[in-house]
Scaffold this motif. Structure first.
Motif, PDB file in Angstrom:
ATOM      1  N   PHE A  41       0.843  -1.181   0.000  1.00 53.84           N
ATOM      2  CA  PHE A  41       0.000   0.000   0.000  1.00 53.84           C
ATOM      3  C   PHE A  41       0.881   1.235   0.000  1.00 53.84           C
ATOM      4  N   ALA A  42       0.475   2.231  -0.754  1.00 54.71           N
ATOM      5  CA  ALA A  42       1.219   3.488  -0.787  1.00 54.71           C
ATOM      6  C   ALA A  42       0.776   4.360   0.381  1.00 54.71           C
ATOM      7  N   LEU A  43       1.748   4.948   1.044  1.00 57.29           N
ATOM      8  CA  LEU A  43       1.483   5.898   2.118  1.00 57.29           C
ATOM      9  C   LEU A  43       2.089   7.237   1.722  1.00 57.29           C
ATOM     10  N   VAL A  44       1.410   8.303   2.042  1.00 58.78           N
ATOM     11  CA  VAL A  44       1.938   9.631   1.790  1.00 58.78           C
ATOM     12  C   VAL A  44       2.175  10.294   3.146  1.00 58.78           C
ATOM     13  N   LEU A  45       3.418  10.677   3.382  1.00 57.91           N
ATOM     14  CA  LEU A  45       3.781  11.336   4.635  1.00 57.91           C
ATOM     15  C   LEU A  45       4.186  12.763   4.317  1.00 57.91           C
ATOM     16  N   PRO A  73       5.936  -4.408  12.067  1.00 57.59           N
ATOM     17  CA  PRO A  73       6.674  -5.655  11.828  1.00 57.59           C
ATOM     18  C   PRO A  73       7.861  -5.413  10.884  1.00 57.59           C
ATOM     19  N   THR A  74       8.933  -6.159  11.087  1.00 59.79           N
ATOM     20  CA  THR A  74      10.100  -6.061  10.224  1.00 59.79           C
ATOM     21  C   THR A  74       9.714  -6.361   8.781  1.00 59.79           C
ATOM     22  N   ASP A  75      10.251  -5.590   7.864  1.00 60.83           N
ATOM     23  CA  ASP A  75      10.003  -5.710   6.416  1.00 60.83           C
ATOM     24  C   ASP A  75       8.569  -5.370   6.027  1.00 60.83           C
ATOM     25  N   SER A  76       7.836  -4.662   6.867  1.00 63.13           N
ATOM     26  CA  SER A  76       6.487  -4.239   6.483  1.00 63.13           C
ATOM     27  C   SER A  76       6.541  -3.018   5.574  1.00 63.13           C
ATOM     28  N   LEU A  77       7.638  -2.286   5.587  1.00 64.55           N
ATOM     29  CA  LEU A  77       7.839  -1.169   4.660  1.00 64.55           C
ATOM     30  C   LEU A  77       8.807  -1.636   3.582  1.00 64.55           C
ATOM     31  N   SER A  78       8.420  -1.485   2.315  1.00 66.59           N
ATOM     32  CA  SER A  78       9.263  -2.028   1.255  1.00 66.59           C
ATOM     33  C   SER A  78      10.070  -0.966   0.515  1.00 66.59           C
ATOM     34  N   ILE A 103      10.632   3.604  -0.235  1.00 66.97           N
ATOM     35  CA  ILE A 103      10.328   4.984   0.132  1.00 66.97           C
ATOM     36  C   ILE A 103      10.877   5.883  -0.971  1.00 66.97           C
ATOM     37  N   ARG A 104      10.158   6.943  -1.288  1.00 65.52           N
ATOM     38  CA  ARG A 104      10.620   7.884  -2.307  1.00 65.52           C
ATOM     39  C   ARG A 104       9.933   9.220  -2.098  1.00 65.52           C
ATOM     40  N   TRP A 105      10.521  10.256  -2.651  1.00 59.23           N
ATOM     41  CA  TRP A 105       9.902  11.580  -2.635  1.00 59.23           C
ATOM     42  C   TRP A 105       8.836  11.635  -3.707  1.00 59.23           C
ATOM     43  N   ILE A 106       7.730  12.315  -3.453  1.00 63.25           N
ATOM     44  CA  ILE A 106       6.698  12.495  -4.475  1.00 63.25           C
ATOM     45  C   ILE A 106       7.227  13.415  -5.572  1.00 63.25           C
ATOM     46  N   LYS A 107       7.800  14.525  -5.159  1.00 65.40           N
ATOM     47  CA  LYS A 107       8.386  15.466  -6.117  1.00 65.40           C
ATOM     48  C   LYS A 107       9.873  15.133  -6.249  1.00 65.40           C
TER      49      LYS A 107
END
Length: 101
Positions: A49-53, A78-83, A85-89
């Motif tokens: 799932f994509a998250l926007v922070l 949980p470990t490895d639950s985030l796959s 990360i990147r900047w939108i812009k």
């Protein structure tokens, strides 16, 4: 099992009613027992799932491989639950005065 959804390609999606059952099915013993119930090969696919922070510091080094693990640890994930990360812009479009994105 909460729900079973047949797909047009002949596959199925199984929605489980507990995290414990999902965890057990990811283990070799649970997976083997599930595979015995089907005549064809069983494959497991994790959903992402994509998250926007908002308002992350620009100085944050997104290419640091340990960043995702630190975020998981600090937020009790949980470990490895985030796959990924990147900047939108794109970084090239950040202004020189910009401190957060």
């Amino acid at each position: 099992i909460r729900a079973v959804t047949p797909l047009r390609n002949g596959g199925i999606i199984v929605e489980l009613d507990s995290e414990d059952l999902a965890t057990w099915l990811r283990e070799p013993a649970g997976r083997a027992l599930l595979e015995e119930q089907f005549e064809s090969t069983v494959s497991f696919r994790s959903r992402t799932f994509a998250l926007v922070l908002e308002y992350l510091p620009i100085r944050l080094q997104l290419d640091d491989t340990s960043l995702l693990r630190r975020v998981e640890t600090e937020n009790n994930l949980p470990t490895d639950s985030l796959s990924t990360i990147r900047w939108i812009k794109p970084v090239a479009r950040h202004s020189a005065e910009q401190r957060k994105a």
